[in-house]
Design an enzyme around this catalytic site. Structure first.
Site, PDB file in Angstrom:
ATOM      1  N   HIS A  48      51.024  37.804  35.320  1.00 14.85           N
ATOM      2  CA  HIS A  48      49.778  37.145  34.907  1.00 14.85           C
ATOM      3  C   HIS A  48      49.971  35.657  34.650  1.00 14.85           C
ATOM      4  CE1 HIS A  48      47.660  41.021  34.539  1.00 14.85           C
ATOM      5  NE2 HIS A  48      48.883  41.454  34.274  1.00 14.85           N
ATOM      6  N   HIS A  52      45.967  34.346  38.868  1.00 14.25           N
ATOM      7  CA  HIS A  52      46.349  35.743  39.077  1.00 14.25           C
ATOM      8  C   HIS A  52      45.128  36.644  39.004  1.00 14.25           C
ATOM      9  CE1 HIS A  52      46.071  35.384  34.721  1.00 14.25           C
ATOM     10  NE2 HIS A  52      45.827  36.694  34.711  1.00 14.25           N
ATOM     11  N   ASP A  54      43.750  40.614  37.701  1.00  5.26           N
ATOM     12  CA  ASP A  54      43.999  41.779  36.851  1.00  5.26           C
ATOM     13  C   ASP A  54      43.457  43.022  37.543  1.00  5.26           C
ATOM     14  OD1 ASP A  54      44.813  39.965  34.930  1.00  5.26           O
ATOM     15  OD2 ASP A  54      43.194  40.390  33.519  1.00  5.26           O
ATOM     16  N   HIS A  58      45.767  47.138  33.961  1.00  3.41           N
ATOM     17  CA  HIS A  58      46.181  46.146  32.962  1.00  3.41           C
ATOM     18  C   HIS A  58      45.776  46.586  31.545  1.00  3.41           C
ATOM     19  CE1 HIS A  58      47.423  42.401  31.285  1.00  3.41           C
ATOM     20  NE2 HIS A  58      46.253  41.790  31.306  1.00  3.41           N
ATOM     21  N   HIS A 147      37.887  43.004  28.668  1.00  6.21           N
ATOM     22  CA  HIS A 147      38.665  43.590  29.762  1.00  6.21           C
ATOM     23  C   HIS A 147      38.312  45.066  29.964  1.00  6.21           C
ATOM     24  CE1 HIS A 147      41.149  39.971  29.654  1.00  6.21           C
ATOM     25  NE2 HIS A 147      41.711  40.376  30.783  1.00  6.21           N
ATOM     26  N   GLU A 159      41.840  35.222  37.118  1.00  3.21           N
ATOM     27  CA  GLU A 159      41.980  34.333  35.969  1.00  3.21           C
ATOM     28  C   GLU A 159      42.882  33.150  36.299  1.00  3.21           C
ATOM     29  OE1 GLU A 159      41.430  37.721  32.521  1.00  3.21           O
ATOM     30  OE2 GLU A 159      43.434  37.442  33.362  1.00  3.21           O
TER      31      GLU A 159
END
Length: 195
Positions: A48, A52, A54, A58, A147, A159
């Site tokens: 991360h 990157h 997710d 995660h 998230h 992100e």
């Protein structure tokens, strides 16, 4: 006329790092200057670091890993918005109305935080991807709820992008992650192509 390609990725070794994560490290394993047959670099990093994506895994132990996320989540038309401060549910609804025909992938530039209320609006819409400039899409001191809402709805997160030189509007996005089997996320080289 050629369409402009806009790199929205951070350079890895000078990138922003989420508080508490180790920064990436580069080591020269072989060097032509030292008489080796070639130059060879070894990397040590968190999945991360920098720009990157997710995967659901995660934050969801039964979520899919990055190698199992369909590539169409990361590649296709997107809409870029600018926003500073908290993204509220009303802000999210306004964004979705403005990009009604292109709202499968949404990128938000500026110093912003997606709130849980906004995340619910985005999740209900069934977006494929949400991207932002921060190293986390939710509040830095409490990212879990946002998230869980987005990844739980199958919305992947992009992100650590950089949108300071990108105007609002419609683009073609390519942000395919490195194929890291069984991992919760992966670095990517994200870029936009003008439509």
């Amino acid at each position: 006329m050629e369409k402009r390609i806009i790199d929205i990725s951070q350079e890895l070794f000078s990138c922003a790092v989420f508080p508490g994560d180790e920064p990436p490290v580069k080591k020269t394993a072989l060097s032509i200057k030292n008489g080796d047959v070639c130059n060879l670099t070894e990397l040590s990093m968190c999945a991360h670091n920098g720009t990157h994506v997710d995967a659901p895994y995660h934050f969801l132990d039964d979520g899919i890993t990055i190698d199992r996320v369909p590539l169409d989540r990361f590649v296709g038309k997107c809409y870029v918005f600018r926003h500073d401060g908290d993204v509220t549910a009303d802000d999210a609804k306004t964004m979705l109305e403005k990009c009604e025909n292109t709202c499968e992938r949404l990128l938000i530039g500026g110093k912003c935080t997606v709130t849980a209320e906004a995340a619910k609006v985005f999740a209900e819409k069934g977006l494929k991807l949400i991207g932002n400039e921060s190293q986390t899409v939710g509040p830095e001191d409490a990212p879990r709820e946002v998230h869980l809402i987005l990844l739980g709805a199958g919305v992947v997160l992009l992100e650590g992008i950089r949108l300071e030189n990108v105007t609002e509007g419609e683009y073609f996005l390519s942000a395919a992650p490195i194929n890291l089997g069984g991992c919760d996320g992966a670095p990517c080289r994200a870029y936009l192509i003008e439509i």
